[in-house]
Design a protein around this motif. Structure first.
Motif, PDB file in Angstrom:
ATOM      1  N   UNK A   7      -3.135   7.844   7.429  1.00  0.00           N
ATOM      2  CA  UNK A   7      -3.695   8.796   8.044  1.00  0.00           C
ATOM      3  C   UNK A   7      -3.698  10.216   7.551  1.00  0.00           C
ATOM      4  N   UNK A   8      -4.623  10.867   8.425  1.00  0.00           N
ATOM      5  CA  UNK A   8      -4.865  12.510   7.832  1.00  0.00           C
ATOM      6  C   UNK A   8      -3.757  13.386   8.362  1.00  0.00           C
ATOM      7  N   UNK A  45       0.833  -1.074  -0.160  1.00  0.00           N
ATOM      8  CA  UNK A  45      -0.112   0.083  -0.038  1.00  0.00           C
ATOM      9  C   UNK A  45       0.798   1.356   0.226  1.00  0.00           C
ATOM     10  N   UNK A  46       0.221   2.269  -0.515  1.00  0.00           N
ATOM     11  CA  UNK A  46       1.241   3.608  -0.733  1.00  0.00           C
ATOM     12  C   UNK A  46       0.996   4.215   0.549  1.00  0.00           C
ATOM     13  N   UNK A  47       2.382   4.869   0.862  1.00  0.00           N
ATOM     14  CA  UNK A  47       2.763   5.469   2.277  1.00  0.00           C
ATOM     15  C   UNK A  47       2.039   7.011   2.162  1.00  0.00           C
ATOM     16  N   UNK A  94       2.797  17.531   3.413  1.00  0.00           N
ATOM     17  CA  UNK A  94       2.989  16.057   3.912  1.00  0.00           C
ATOM     18  C   UNK A  94       3.373  15.840   5.356  1.00  0.00           C
ATOM     19  N   UNK A  95       3.905  17.088   5.968  1.00  0.00           N
ATOM     20  CA  UNK A  95       4.389  16.836   7.301  1.00  0.00           C
ATOM     21  C   UNK A  95       3.739  17.801   8.256  1.00  0.00           C
ATOM     22  N   UNK A  96       2.440  18.247   7.643  1.00  0.00           N
ATOM     23  CA  UNK A  96       1.225  18.889   8.371  1.00  0.00           C
ATOM     24  C   UNK A  96       2.089  20.180   9.052  1.00  0.00           C
ATOM     25  N   UNK A 154       0.603  11.519  15.247  1.00  0.00           N
ATOM     26  CA  UNK A 154       0.833   9.978  14.825  1.00  0.00           C
ATOM     27  C   UNK A 154       1.569   9.919  13.476  1.00  0.00           C
ATOM     28  N   UNK A 155       1.490  10.946  12.721  1.00  0.00           N
ATOM     29  CA  UNK A 155       2.159  10.903  11.297  1.00  0.00           C
ATOM     30  C   UNK A 155       3.629  11.079  11.569  1.00  0.00           C
ATOM     31  N   UNK A 156       3.825  12.258  12.004  1.00  0.00           N
ATOM     32  CA  UNK A 156       5.175  12.744  12.188  1.00  0.00           C
ATOM     33  C   UNK A 156       6.146  12.214  13.261  1.00  0.00           C
ATOM     34  N   UNK A 157       5.427  11.295  14.205  1.00  0.00           N
ATOM     35  CA  UNK A 157       6.222  10.562  14.962  1.00  0.00           C
ATOM     36  C   UNK A 157       7.382   9.647  14.183  1.00  0.00           C
ATOM     37  N   UNK A 158       6.550   9.464  12.830  1.00  0.00           N
ATOM     38  CA  UNK A 158       7.473   8.490  11.847  1.00  0.00           C
ATOM     39  C   UNK A 158       8.074   9.005  10.596  1.00  0.00           C
TER      40      UNK A 158
END
Lengths: 307, 274
Positions: free
Chosen positions: A74-75, A10-12, A58-60, A82-86
């Motif tokens: 995720x949105x 699945x696409x990241x 992309x990094x909000x 949750x996104x930026x932790x990764x």
């Protein structure tokens, strides 16, 4: 829209019609793309093409104006934490803490990333070592060369062990030695499974690192694909470029000619007719070479200034 | 240069356990500011300590000679001024930290740009900032308390709570500072707010002389001015007297704090994300 091939993983990152406007200016204009795990994708474009804005979406760091964007499924903005932790981000401009030493600067950032003091110390030692910065750990950032500062910025982006690394013009303004070292480090990270997005206006950088490039102009992705495939699809194999010709010579039908300013470009799939033409040119400023990504870039973004 | 051995690189991508909770995030931001501040401690901390010292000597000793020996409001004049100055120093500390300090981090040092690349929420960045400003306020209020004590002010045992009042005061005014910063385009614009808003508060919130008892309108205004509540709380500690008015001032302080906190975070979020 480009037709993305179907892959199993699945696409990241998925963008559909993603748009960001600043007042009247459309910085990112309805772009569509998928980024798959462990891919390295280069966003190429002239200054102001919208590359940095796209990364910031992309990094909000900014809200989108329209369209869809998902990162790790995720949105952005809503699930920023949750996104930026990764994610790890290497910024275009240096925003290290000037007052702090290299190691201290990493330490404060490690805490923002959620590492405790002990884990942070170990992680910093590893990263400084890997990027050959250990002897500079106690140096203030003023005592570091441009290349060291950039490596320190990369070390900082890796503190949280990101799955997705975003680099905004990672080697702009650096000398060739440093650039090649940084590229080697990035290729190593990719071999270890990291997904990498980078923006650049260095064609060589895009070609050296990217599985795919997306050429952006005025907020849109004008063409995308693997670098070599783009060259094959969109251009003849050879290019003869010459400057300072008073008048362009007449050429045979299998040679395509373009003039831009004082420069002439002759394209052909066969080397021989260009070689013959080269020998007749009355200028020392002529070069016969393979077509490259820069030629593709200029074909799609034009040869005029983008100001 | 880089060895880039695959063994090292494999270690680099191993998953790490991250603390992404609110408390650790706030601590992270607070810790950054403390570390940077401590780097330049001597240059940073000298003016906020010396200035109240000079003021206290000039006002409590100089002007104080002309004040009735009974002082004001049931306090000897030196204690009266000391109680006001612990709070006003916390106010200055708080508001200047989030005016000049925040602006420099926002525009010149790009500190928040770097934080935006991490998991930190926008409000965590700025609450961490407010907590740092408030901590500084608590420290400077305490320093002023100790200095004025040496110079003849007579605090009570209740004055161990002065750091708390300093913390709350600095937090409140740091919120105000953030709101101002969210509107400011150039660093020079701050002098307008410093002179037009902060200085009058310093002079007209009862730091040096009682405001109340002159006219009914002035009384109402003086109660509502945000510096009055913490000054009254500080005086209550210096007098060791607590009445229903003390409670009212505590209520006003919290009400201001909550409203300004919400507004400050909204404004800064809009500014950072634009």
């Amino acid at each position: 829209m480009h037709n993305a091939p179907v892959y199993a993983a699945p696409a990241l990152v998925v963008a559909r019609g993603l748009t960001r406007k600043f007042g009247d200016l459309t910085a990112v204009d309805a772009v569509d793309f998928d980024i798959r795990p462990n891919e390295c994708v280069g966003f190429l474009g002239p200054n102001g093409a919208g590359k940095t804005t796209l990364m910031r979406l992309i990094y909000s760091a900014i809200h989108k104006t329209a369209g869809e964007l998902s990162v790790f499924g995720l949105t952005p903005m809503q699930q920023r934490k949750r996104i930026n932790a990764r994610i790890g981000v290497v910024f275009q401009e240096n925003n290290l803490d000037e007052e702090l030493s290299a190691a201290e600067s990493l330490e404060v950032h490690a805490l923002y990333c959620g590492l405790d003091h002990r884990t942070a110390r170990g992680r910093i030692a590893e990263l400084l070592d890997w990027l050959a910065l250990t002897p500079k750990a106690r140096s203030s950032f003023r005592e570091l060369s441009g290349g060291m500062v950039r490596r320190l910025m990369i070390a900082r982006a890796l503190l949280n062990s990101p799955e997705l690394l975003i680099l905004d013009e990672p080697t702009t303004g650096l000398d060739p030695q440093v650039r090649h070292t940084i590229w080697a480090s990035l290729r190593e990270l990719k071999r270890q499974g990291m997904t990498i997005l980078l923006t650049t206006h260095y064609m060589e950088e895009a070609q050296q690192l990217s599985d795919r490039v997306m050429i952006m102009d005025r907020g849109r992705i004008v063409v995308s694909g693997p670098p070599n495939q783009l060259i094959e699809q969109h251009l003849e194999r050879y290019v003869l470029q010459a400057s300072g010709l008073a008048e362009a010579p007449a050429v045979a039908g299998d040679i395509r000619h373009e003039r831009a300013g004082d420069a002439d470009y002759f394209y052909s799939n066969a080397e021989q007719p260009l070689q013959a033409l080269y020998e007749t040119l009355p200028t020392p400023y002529a070069l016969l070479r393979h077509a490259n990504l820069e030629d593709v870039f200029l074909k799609f973004t034009g040869r005029g200034l983008h100001e | 240069m880089s060895t880039n051995s695959s063994l090292d690189a494999a270690a680099l991508v191993r998953p790490l356990r991250l603390r992404t909770n609110l408390l650790w995030s706030l601590y992270g931001v607070w810790y950054r500011h403390v570390r940077v501040y401590c780097k330049t401690l001597l240059a940073n901390a000298t003016p906020p300590v010396l200035e109240p010292l000079f003021f206290f000597v000039a006002i409590a000793y100089g002007l104080g000679g002309f004040v009735p020996t009974s002082g004001f409001d049931g306090l000897p004049y030196r204690s009266y001024v000391a109680a006001g100055m612990v709070v006003s120093s916390a106010m200055f500390t708080g508001v200047f930290e989030t005016m000049y300090g925040t602006f420099v981090r926002l525009v010149y040092q790009k500190t928040y740009a770097a934080m935006l690349g991490t998991h930190l929420r926008i409000h965590e960045m700025f609450v961490g900032e407010l907590l740092f400003a408030a901590s500084k306020g608590a420290v400077f209020a305490t320093v002023v308390l100790l200095v004025t004590m040496l110079l003849g002010a007579q605090p009570t045992a209740w004055c161990v709570l002065v750091p708390l009042v300093g913390f709350a005061t600095a937090y409140l005014f740091a919120c105000l500072g953030l709101i101002i910063t969210s509107y400011v385009k150039m660093i020079n614009n701050f002098s307008f707010f410093a002179t037009g808003v902060i200085t009058p508060l310093f002079y007209f919130s009862g730091t040096f002389f009682p405001i109340r008892g002159r006219s009914a309108l002035l009384d109402v205004i003086s109660v509502l001015v945000p510096l009055t509540a913490p000054i009254e709380l500080s005086r209550a500690l210096f007098k060791a007297q607590f009445t229903w008015e003390t409670l009212m001032h505590l209520g006003i302080l919290f009400a201001y704090g909550i409203v300004l906190h919400i507004f400050a975070l909204r404004r800064m979020t809009a500014r950072v994300l634009r």
